[in-house]
Design an enzyme around this catalytic site. Structure first.
Site, mmCIF file in Angstrom:
data_model
loop_
_atom_site.group_PDB
_atom_site.id
_atom_site.type_symbol
_atom_site.label_atom_id
_atom_site.label_comp_id
_atom_site.label_asym_id
_atom_site.label_seq_id
_atom_site.Cartn_x
_atom_site.Cartn_y
_atom_site.Cartn_z
ATOM 1 N N LYS A 148 76.558 -0.662 59.791
ATOM 2 C CA LYS A 148 76.047 -1.930 59.261
ATOM 3 C C LYS A 148 75.813 -1.837 57.756
ATOM 4 O O LYS A 148 75.257 -0.857 57.261
ATOM 5 C CB LYS A 148 74.737 -2.288 59.959
ATOM 6 N N LEU A 176 66.384 16.193 50.542
ATOM 7 C CA LEU A 176 65.023 15.816 50.945
ATOM 8 C C LEU A 176 63.954 16.584 50.170
ATOM 9 O O LEU A 176 62.797 16.167 50.132
ATOM 10 C CB LEU A 176 64.836 16.040 52.450
ATOM 11 N N HIS A 255 62.105 -2.786 66.284
ATOM 12 C CA HIS A 255 62.735 -3.746 65.369
ATOM 13 C C HIS A 255 62.644 -5.178 65.901
ATOM 14 O O HIS A 255 63.483 -6.012 65.610
ATOM 15 C CB HIS A 255 64.194 -3.349 65.113
#
Ligand SMILES: NC(=O)c1ccc[n+]([C@@H]2O[C@H](COP(=O)([O-])OP(=O)(O)OC[C@H]3O[C@@H](n4cnc5c(N)ncnc54)[C@H](O)[C@@H]3O)[C@@H](O)[C@H]2O)c1
Length: 374
Positions: A148, A176, A255
């Protein structure tokens, strides 16, 4: 008049590679996937923060391969996730004279940069290949591995977007080390999500190691196992339903309320933090329905707390939660398909949630069961 019906399908193939220190001179992975032959030309779009931290090594890497690069830096953050940023990429591609088939655009940064560049790549000349190197935990386990793309529009999250895979994604946890702790927690929310709906082993690993994963920025041996579980489960869930033909999606846990709450919070809540608030509310709904017991619900909220994530927020009022749920129902084509936990590592879809149910779940989160106060 005659009518015609046309039918075709497009196969989607992409690769996700793990590596360590992808800008190290001797690391061949990036050179291989980006086909960095001497004289190769590449447009590289980099998160401005990441460019400040890793730009020298990035330039040295390409120089070492005698590749000709143009670097466009973009500011990250939700407020920059908009169409004007997509146009910046398009303008850079035009200036660069990108060859539409053989010059993949490289996107290096967090979920905002990879989503924006992905949208630009899918639109530019109706589709130009791109490669992602996510540099945040959300990017590594979520935004960087699916298909997406998107930007926000008119105060709505990801209102404009496409399904468009990068041809390759490089996952490198070394990025990170420089990520602020809050953003590690933010990414852990997505790992916790996938653990709750499909992977009890991951849930238990996170229960045991969340604190050291945050404190060391994933510089502990268990980090690889956590990433492997999180990404493997995410891809396992996405692959059979990449284009979301089936709107029953376990990865939508957390979500249902969060897209609305995240936007209403006006930037106070990061994506994963809004997901954590949603997961707590959804867990309370599951507890009320007897889908999880109190001990399981407390383990979920305990893990969120240990991961330094919020379990409630003033933006999550009954009105806002209900508005968000209705918006999600529209987004899912009129049916809620709301995943709720039915144990640790399992979930089921629920279709009918009433406003009263949400009200009592909110009361549970903030009152009698104020898990986050214990
Ligand atoms: N496409 C998808 O499937 C998908 C999935 C989940 C989330 N998302 C999207 O991802 C976005 C959130 O991603 P995010 O949390 O990565 O946000 P982000 O891209 O805004 O990055 C967060 C912050 O970290 C900084 N940063 C990035 N890498 C760094 C590093 N290695 N060291 C130090 N600082 C660094 C950025 O400059 C930024 O300030 C949201 O817009 C969300 O909608 C997309």
């Amino acid at each position: 008049m005659v009518s015609w019906s046309v039918r075709t399908y497009e196969e989607m193939t992409y690769r996700v590679h793990g590596t360590v220190d992808c800008f190290a001179g001797e690391n061949e992975l990036l050179a291989t996937v980006a086909q960095l032959r001497p004289g190769a030309r590449r447009l590289v779009v980099v998160d401005r923060e990441v460019d400040g931290l890793y730009g020298r090594r990035l330039r040295d890497y390409f120089a070492g391969r005698h590749a000709d690069i143009e670097i466009l830096t973009l500011s990250a953050g939700e407020k920059n996730k908009e169409l004007s940023t997509v146009y910046e990429v398009v303008d850079a591609a035009d200036r660069f004279g990108l060859n539409r088939r053989s010059d993949p655009i490289l996107a290096i940064g967090g979920g905002v940069v990879t989503d924006v560049v992905g949208l630009a790549a899918s639109l530019y000349r109706r589709g130009t290949p791109f490669i992602r190197i996510p540099t945040t935990l959300i990017g590594l386990i979520d935004a960087g591995v699916g298909v997406k793309t998107g930007v926000n529009y008119d105060g709505r999250k990801n209102r404009l977007g496409t399904y468009y895979p990068s041809i390759d994604t490089i996952l490198d946890c070394s990025f990170l080390r420089s990520l602020p702790a809050r953003h590690i927690s933010n990414g852990l929310a997505e790992a916790i999500k996938i653990a709750i709906v499909r992977d009890r082993t991951l849930f238990e690993l996170l229960e045991k190691h969340a604190v050291e994963l945050i404190d060391t920025r994933f510089a502990v041996p268990v980090a690889d196992e956590v990433i492997a579980h999180a990404v493997g489960n995410m891809l396992g869930e996405l692959e059979p339903n990449l284009l979301e033909q089936d709107l029953h999606r376990l990865v939508d846990f957390g979500h249902t309320f969060s897209p609305g709450i995240e936007m209403v919070s006006g930037g106070a809540l990061l994506h994963g933090e809004a997901v954590a608030v949603d997961m707590t509310l959804s867990t309370a709904l599951a507890l009320q329905r007897g889908m999880v017991d109190r001990a399981e619900a407390e383990r979920i909220t305990g893990l969120l707390r240990r991961s330094r994530l919020p379990t409630r927020h003033p933006a999550c009022t009954l009105d806002e939660a209900w508005r968000a749920l209705e918006e999600t129902r529209r987004h899912r084509d009129g049916a809620l398909h709301c995943p709720l936990p039915s144990g640790l590592g399992r979930a089921e879809f629920v279709e009918n949630i009433t406003r009263d149910e949400v009200a009592s779940a909110l009361a549970l989160v903030g009152g009698a069961l104020a898990w986050d106060e214990q």
